[in-house]
Design a protein around this motif. Structure first.
Motif, PDB file in Angstrom:
ATOM      1  N   PRO A  62       0.816  -1.224   0.000  1.00 39.39           N
ATOM      2  CA  PRO A  62       0.000   0.000   0.000  1.00 39.39           C
ATOM      3  C   PRO A  62       0.848   1.271   0.000  1.00 39.39           C
ATOM      4  O   PRO A  62       1.986   1.289   0.473  1.00 39.39           O
ATOM      5  CB  PRO A  62      -0.801  -0.131   1.299  1.00 39.39           C
ATOM      6  N   ASP A  63       0.240   2.319  -0.550  1.00 47.23           N
ATOM      7  CA  ASP A  63       0.765   3.690  -0.462  1.00 47.23           C
ATOM      8  C   ASP A  63       2.218   3.796  -0.934  1.00 47.23           C
ATOM      9  O   ASP A  63       3.113   4.245  -0.208  1.00 47.23           O
ATOM     10  CB  ASP A  63       0.652   4.212   0.974  1.00 47.23           C
ATOM     11  N   VAL A  64       2.444   3.380  -2.153  1.00 46.59           N
ATOM     12  CA  VAL A  64       3.778   3.490  -2.745  1.00 46.59           C
ATOM     13  C   VAL A  64       3.887   4.843  -3.438  1.00 46.59           C
ATOM     14  O   VAL A  64       3.080   5.172  -4.328  1.00 46.59           O
ATOM     15  CB  VAL A  64       4.040   2.350  -3.748  1.00 46.59           C
ATOM     16  N   ASP A  65       4.857   5.641  -3.033  1.00 47.19           N
ATOM     17  CA  ASP A  65       5.050   6.964  -3.624  1.00 47.19           C
ATOM     18  C   ASP A  65       5.578   6.845  -5.052  1.00 47.19           C
ATOM     19  O   ASP A  65       6.205   5.840  -5.418  1.00 47.19           O
ATOM     20  CB  ASP A  65       6.038   7.777  -2.785  1.00 47.19           C
ATOM     21  N   PRO A  66       5.360   7.866  -5.877  1.00 47.86           N
ATOM     22  CA  PRO A  66       5.919   7.849  -7.238  1.00 47.86           C
ATOM     23  C   PRO A  66       7.446   7.765  -7.203  1.00 47.86           C
ATOM     24  O   PRO A  66       8.109   8.393  -6.380  1.00 47.86           O
ATOM     25  CB  PRO A  66       5.444   9.177  -7.835  1.00 47.86           C
ATOM     26  N   GLY A  67       7.986   6.977  -8.104  1.00 44.83           N
ATOM     27  CA  GLY A  67       9.432   6.787  -8.158  1.00 44.83           C
ATOM     28  C   GLY A  67       9.783   5.502  -8.887  1.00 44.83           C
ATOM     29  O   GLY A  67       8.916   4.803  -9.430  1.00 44.83           O
ATOM     30  N   ILE A  68      11.061   5.209  -8.885  1.00 49.52           N
ATOM     31  CA  ILE A  68      11.592   4.004  -9.534  1.00 49.52           C
ATOM     32  C   ILE A  68      12.071   3.061  -8.435  1.00 49.52           C
ATOM     33  O   ILE A  68      12.866   3.455  -7.573  1.00 49.52           O
ATOM     34  CB  ILE A  68      12.740   4.348 -10.499  1.00 49.52           C
ATOM     35  N   TYR A  69      11.610   1.808  -8.484  1.00 52.14           N
ATOM     36  CA  TYR A  69      11.908   0.850  -7.427  1.00 52.14           C
ATOM     37  C   TYR A  69      12.398  -0.470  -8.034  1.00 52.14           C
ATOM     38  O   TYR A  69      12.065  -0.809  -9.178  1.00 52.14           O
ATOM     39  CB  TYR A  69      10.662   0.575  -6.572  1.00 52.14           C
ATOM     40  N   ALA A  70      13.163  -1.187  -7.218  1.00 47.61           N
ATOM     41  CA  ALA A  70      13.571  -2.554  -7.547  1.00 47.61           C
ATOM     42  C   ALA A  70      12.765  -3.506  -6.682  1.00 47.61           C
ATOM     43  O   ALA A  70      12.832  -3.452  -5.451  1.00 47.61           O
ATOM     44  CB  ALA A  70      15.063  -2.752  -7.302  1.00 47.61           C
ATOM     45  N   LEU A  71      11.986  -4.358  -7.320  1.00 42.14           N
ATOM     46  CA  LEU A  71      11.110  -5.289  -6.608  1.00 42.14           C
ATOM     47  C   LEU A  71      11.764  -6.664  -6.569  1.00 42.14           C
ATOM     48  O   LEU A  71      12.240  -7.171  -7.590  1.00 42.14           O
ATOM     49  CB  LEU A  71       9.751  -5.368  -7.293  1.00 42.14           C
ATOM     50  N   SER A  72      11.772  -7.259  -5.385  1.00 39.88           N
ATOM     51  CA  SER A  72      12.338  -8.599  -5.209  1.00 39.88           C
ATOM     52  C   SER A  72      11.517  -9.349  -4.176  1.00 39.88           C
ATOM     53  O   SER A  72      10.688  -8.760  -3.463  1.00 39.88           O
ATOM     54  CB  SER A  72      13.804  -8.529  -4.775  1.00 39.88           C
ATOM     55  N   VAL A  73      11.756 -10.643  -4.086  1.00 40.24           N
ATOM     56  CA  VAL A  73      11.040 -11.515  -3.158  1.00 40.24           C
ATOM     57  C   VAL A  73      12.059 -12.128  -2.204  1.00 40.24           C
ATOM     58  O   VAL A  73      13.072 -12.689  -2.635  1.00 40.24           O
ATOM     59  CB  VAL A  73      10.275 -12.626  -3.904  1.00 40.24           C
ATOM     60  N   THR A  74      11.796 -12.008  -0.917  1.00 41.46           N
ATOM     61  CA  THR A  74      12.645 -12.639   0.093  1.00 41.46           C
ATOM     62  C   THR A  74      11.981 -13.941   0.527  1.00 41.46           C
ATOM     63  O   THR A  74      10.914 -13.934   1.140  1.00 41.46           O
ATOM     64  CB  THR A  74      12.845 -11.708   1.299  1.00 41.46           C
ATOM     65  N   SER A  75      12.613 -15.040   0.172  1.00 39.97           N
ATOM     66  CA  SER A  75      12.107 -16.364   0.509  1.00 39.97           C
ATOM     67  C   SER A  75      13.280 -17.230   0.933  1.00 39.97           C
ATOM     68  O   SER A  75      14.395 -17.101   0.409  1.00 39.97           O
ATOM     69  CB  SER A  75      11.388 -16.990  -0.690  1.00 39.97           C
ATOM     70  N   HIS A  76      13.027 -18.116   1.868  1.00 42.54           N
ATOM     71  CA  HIS A  76      14.099 -18.963   2.391  1.00 42.54           C
ATOM     72  C   HIS A  76      14.496 -20.053   1.409  1.00 42.54           C
ATOM     73  O   HIS A  76      15.681 -20.399   1.297  1.00 42.54           O
ATOM     74  CB  HIS A  76      13.655 -19.596   3.713  1.00 42.54           C
ATOM     75  N   ASP A  77      13.541 -20.595   0.690  1.00 44.29           N
ATOM     76  CA  ASP A  77      13.807 -21.776  -0.130  1.00 44.29           C
ATOM     77  C   ASP A  77      13.733 -21.536  -1.630  1.00 44.29           C
ATOM     78  O   ASP A  77      14.173 -22.401  -2.392  1.00 44.29           O
ATOM     79  CB  ASP A  77      12.822 -22.895   0.226  1.00 44.29           C
ATOM     80  N   TYR A  78      13.189 -20.407  -2.076  1.00 39.98           N
ATOM     81  CA  TYR A  78      12.943 -20.235  -3.506  1.00 39.98           C
ATOM     82  C   TYR A  78      13.502 -18.903  -4.001  1.00 39.98           C
ATOM     83  O   TYR A  78      13.605 -17.930  -3.251  1.00 39.98           O
ATOM     84  CB  TYR A  78      11.440 -20.314  -3.811  1.00 39.98           C
ATOM     85  N   ILE A  79      13.858 -18.907  -5.294  1.00 35.00           N
ATOM     86  CA  ILE A  79      14.391 -17.722  -5.962  1.00 35.00           C
ATOM     87  C   ILE A  79      13.387 -17.279  -7.023  1.00 35.00           C
ATOM     88  O   ILE A  79      12.919 -18.099  -7.826  1.00 35.00           O
ATOM     89  CB  ILE A  79      15.763 -18.022  -6.599  1.00 35.00           C
ATOM     90  N   PHE A  80      13.080 -15.982  -7.025  1.00 34.36           N
ATOM     91  CA  PHE A  80      12.139 -15.394  -7.975  1.00 34.36           C
ATOM     92  C   PHE A  80      12.860 -14.386  -8.865  1.00 34.36           C
ATOM     93  O   PHE A  80      13.974 -13.942  -8.557  1.00 34.36           O
ATOM     94  CB  PHE A  80      10.996 -14.683  -7.233  1.00 34.36           C
ATOM     95  N   ASP A  81      12.184 -14.014  -9.948  1.00 32.65           N
ATOM     96  CA  ASP A  81      12.697 -12.944 -10.802  1.00 32.65           C
ATOM     97  C   ASP A  81      12.620 -11.605 -10.079  1.00 32.65           C
ATOM     98  O   ASP A  81      11.816 -11.413  -9.156  1.00 32.65           O
ATOM     99  CB  ASP A  81      11.892 -12.874 -12.101  1.00 32.65           C
ATOM    100  N   GLN A  82      13.442 -10.671 -10.533  1.00 32.49           N
ATOM    101  CA  GLN A  82      13.409  -9.315  -9.999  1.00 32.49           C
ATOM    102  C   GLN A  82      12.913  -8.359 -11.077  1.00 32.49           C
ATOM    103  O   GLN A  82      13.109  -8.596 -12.274  1.00 32.49           O
ATOM    104  CB  GLN A  82      14.796  -8.904  -9.510  1.00 32.49           C
ATOM    105  N   PHE A  83      12.304  -7.264 -10.624  1.00 29.62           N
ATOM    106  CA  PHE A  83      11.663  -6.340 -11.550  1.00 29.62           C
ATOM    107  C   PHE A  83      12.033  -4.904 -11.205  1.00 29.62           C
ATOM    108  O   PHE A  83      12.366  -4.583 -10.062  1.00 29.62           O
ATOM    109  CB  PHE A  83      10.129  -6.486 -11.496  1.00 29.62           C
ATOM    110  N   ARG A  84      11.947  -4.079 -12.228  1.00 25.14           N
ATOM    111  CA  ARG A  84      12.009  -2.628 -12.037  1.00 25.14           C
ATOM    112  C   ARG A  84      10.591  -2.090 -12.195  1.00 25.14           C
ATOM    113  O   ARG A  84       9.917  -2.361 -13.199  1.00 25.14           O
ATOM    114  CB  ARG A  84      12.935  -1.979 -13.059  1.00 25.14           C
TER     115      ARG A  84
END
Length: 234
Positions: A62-84
């Motif tokens: 919620p409530d993400v301000d305008p801007g450029i962000y790097a999105l990632s997933v923190t998981s103990h057992d699995y690796i996900f793609d990362q996004f801009r």
């Protein structure tokens, strides 16, 4: 009063520009459901904004301000793609692009991904290393083991080789072994001078034997040449 109104209006304006970033996890054979995934979190810029993944695989930041962000997933057992993720305002959907960890956010690809964001598990972390089994072939590839095996073969085959040697060669071999043993014993006892003299004497004897072995051959060749010349004169 005016300051309060300005503050309230600024808060309302920033709230209008904020966006609720949403998406879901696409289950696959690597990670089929939430029970296998376990507790996981979607984060922006290493924790500036975050949200947990629910049991049905959805998430909402919620409530993400305008801007450029790097999105990632923190998981103990699995690796996900990362996004801009480029958030412009609350009315237009954000621009989602693929992103590689460690690269600057400025160098973005021109291909846009769909929104809401789809997170796909790509790889499962394996923290267990199985114990290496006994490999007989790998053991014999070790140089030290190969040297030991060759030494053992030579020790086992030496009596057979000695049995089939002619007596003269056998006597020479025994005499050389005796000389080497005497030199070794003298050096071990501290008598280096006698050991070196015995070593030099052995070298001189070997040279003399080689010279004596060559002399008859030279004589015979000279005699053969003389006989050949005599036959030509006749």
């Amino acid at each position: 009063m005016k300051l309060q109104l300005l503050g309230i209006s600024a808060i309302l304006f920033s709230t209008c520009l904020c966006l609720d970033l949403t998406g879901h996890v696409q289950w696959n054979d690597i990670c089929p459901n939430y029970r296998v995934l376990g507790p996981a979190k979607v984060v922006l810029d290493a924790g500036k904004y975050s949200a947990r993944i629910t049991r049905n695989g959805n998430f909402s930041i919620p409530d993400v301000d305008p801007g450029i962000y790097a999105l990632s997933v923190t998981s103990h057992d699995y690796i996900f793609d990362q996004f801009r993720v480029d958030v412009v305002d609350s009315t237009s959907p954000p621009h989602v692009r693929s992103h590689i960890l460690g690269t600057p956010l400025i160098s973005a690809t021109s291909a846009f991904l769909r929104y809401p964001i789809v997170l796909v598990p790509r790889h499962k972390n394996n923290y267990f290393t199985p114990r290496e089994s006994f490999n007989l072939l790998g053991m014999f590839q070790n140089p030290m083991v190969m040297i030991m095996v060759l030494t053992g073969v030579m020790m086992l085959g030496m009596p057979y080789i000695m049995k089939h040697l002619d007596p003269q060669t056998l006597e020479e071999l025994k005499s050389q072994q005796g000389k080497i043993a005497s030199i070794h014993n003298s050096i071990q006892n501290g008598d280096v001078k006698s050991g070196l003299s015995a070593l030099l004497a052995a070298e001189e004897e070997s040279k003399a034997s080689v010279a004596s072995g060559r002399a008859p051959g030279n004589g015979t060749t000279i005699q053969q040449r003389k006989a050949g010349r005599g036959s030509r004169r006749r």
